[in-house]
Design an enzyme around this catalytic site. Structure first.
Site: not given
Length: 335
Positions: A52, A177
């Site tokens: 990201h 994550e």
């Protein structure tokens, strides 16, 4: 048997591959002594992993010099200002720059990288990153020939008036994550996130609320196992060119299990911590031994319950204290 930097034992059978012109694919599995790897084409697919873009939590850890500002304190995690952190203006610019790069990056018979599928972590910053890189996704269930749009600007396809189909965006919990402990790594409810990102396909998620987040950090072993299961899931997909928008620690746990027998420079390149909005492209090759294996939906490990919605909200004073943490003990790895 060899041991990777997570201390997990694995077979030493990896080797380098630099055989796909213009696509920058460098990593694959194979016998190291020959210096080459040869695979049946039908067992391979191209996977472009993207971390990201810059989020506000990244800025906060840089400013304070440690990760203490990402702890929930005495309030519930979801009330923290950096919970499920969003992209900064710089992060949005990073994603738009990668979009421009991909528009002119050759792949196959097209002058730009064409993706069959974009797999996205359900956290807000990855959804934002995917949207700014790839644009509005094709509506779930709509066939490609009914969703044609203009090709990217500056491409021969655009100049020739050739229409292209935008990829589907499929959201999967497996590539989120490493969860727990840090508030940035929890997510909002899917009900809330899906309302903000129309045309993203959330249909394969099991849980509305974040049942994975807890004060205790997900273990290295569990994150590594989850990463391999994600590869198994990718392998079962029919698409051949896939982008995955994910996170740095997840990628570290994924790539850290491969590459011991690569050239040192290639191994370092594969396993190093990914930067914001970094593109890392690989060829995924199935050896066939797990092709028929069923893949169960990701479920939280049997441990402490989620603390995402406990206790009171952080006061402004507590938040200021959190933001002004010491810069003397910089941690080597950031979320």
């Amino acid at each position: 048997m060899s041991t990777n930097f997570f201390g997990m034992k694995k077979s030493g059978s990896s080797g380098g591959l630099n055989a796909m012109v213009d696509d920058n694919f460098q990593y694959a599995l194979g016998p190291p002594e020959s210096g080459f790897s040869i695979f049946l084409a039908e067992r391979t697919k191209k996977v472009h992993f993207i971390r990201h873009a810059e989020g506000y939590h990244n800025v906060a850890t840089k400013e304070t010099g440690n990760n203490d500002c990402l702890l929930r304190g005495s309030g519930p995690a979801h009330a923290h200002p950096l919970y499920d952190s969003r992209l900064t203006p710089k992060g949005i610019a990073q994603a738009e720059n990668l979009r421009a790069y991909l528009a002119k990056r050759p792949s196959g018979s097209r002058s730009f990288t064409a993706f069959d599928l974009v797999v996205v972590s359900p956290l807000t910053r990855t959804c934002e990153t995917a949207l700014h890189i790839f644009g509005t996704p094709r509506e779930p269930g709509k066939p490609a020939f009914l969703g044609l749009v203009d090709a990217p600007e500056g491409t021969p396809e655009r100049a020739a008036g050739v229409k292209v189909a935008p990829p589907r965006f499929l959201v999967r919990e497996e590539c989120r994550e490493r969860w727990g402990h840090y508030v940035c790594d929890g997510r909002r409810s899917i009900r809330e996130i899906s309302a903000e990102f129309p045309n993203f396909d959330f249909s394969e998620l099991v849980h509305d609320d974040d049942v994975f987040y807890a004060d205790e950090r997900e273990t290295d072993d569990h994150c590594c196992e989850r990463a391999v299961k994600f590869l198994e899931w990718l392998n079962k997909r029919p698409e051949k060119c896939i982008a995955v928008v994910t996170h740095s620690s997840f990628l570290r746990h994924l790539f850290g299990q491969f590459g011991e027998n690569l050239h040192n420079d290639d191994m370092d390149s594969l396993q190093r911590l990914a930067g914001n909005c970094e593109l890392r492209s690989v060829v995924l090759c199935s050896h066939g031994n797990k092709d028929g294996k069923s893949i169960d939906p990701l479920m939280p490990p049997s441990s402490a319950p989620s603390t995402g919605k406990r206790l009171r909200k952080l006061s402004f004073f507590e938040w200021v204290q959190c933001q002004s943490g010491s810069t003397s003990e910089m941690k080597a790895k950031r979320p």
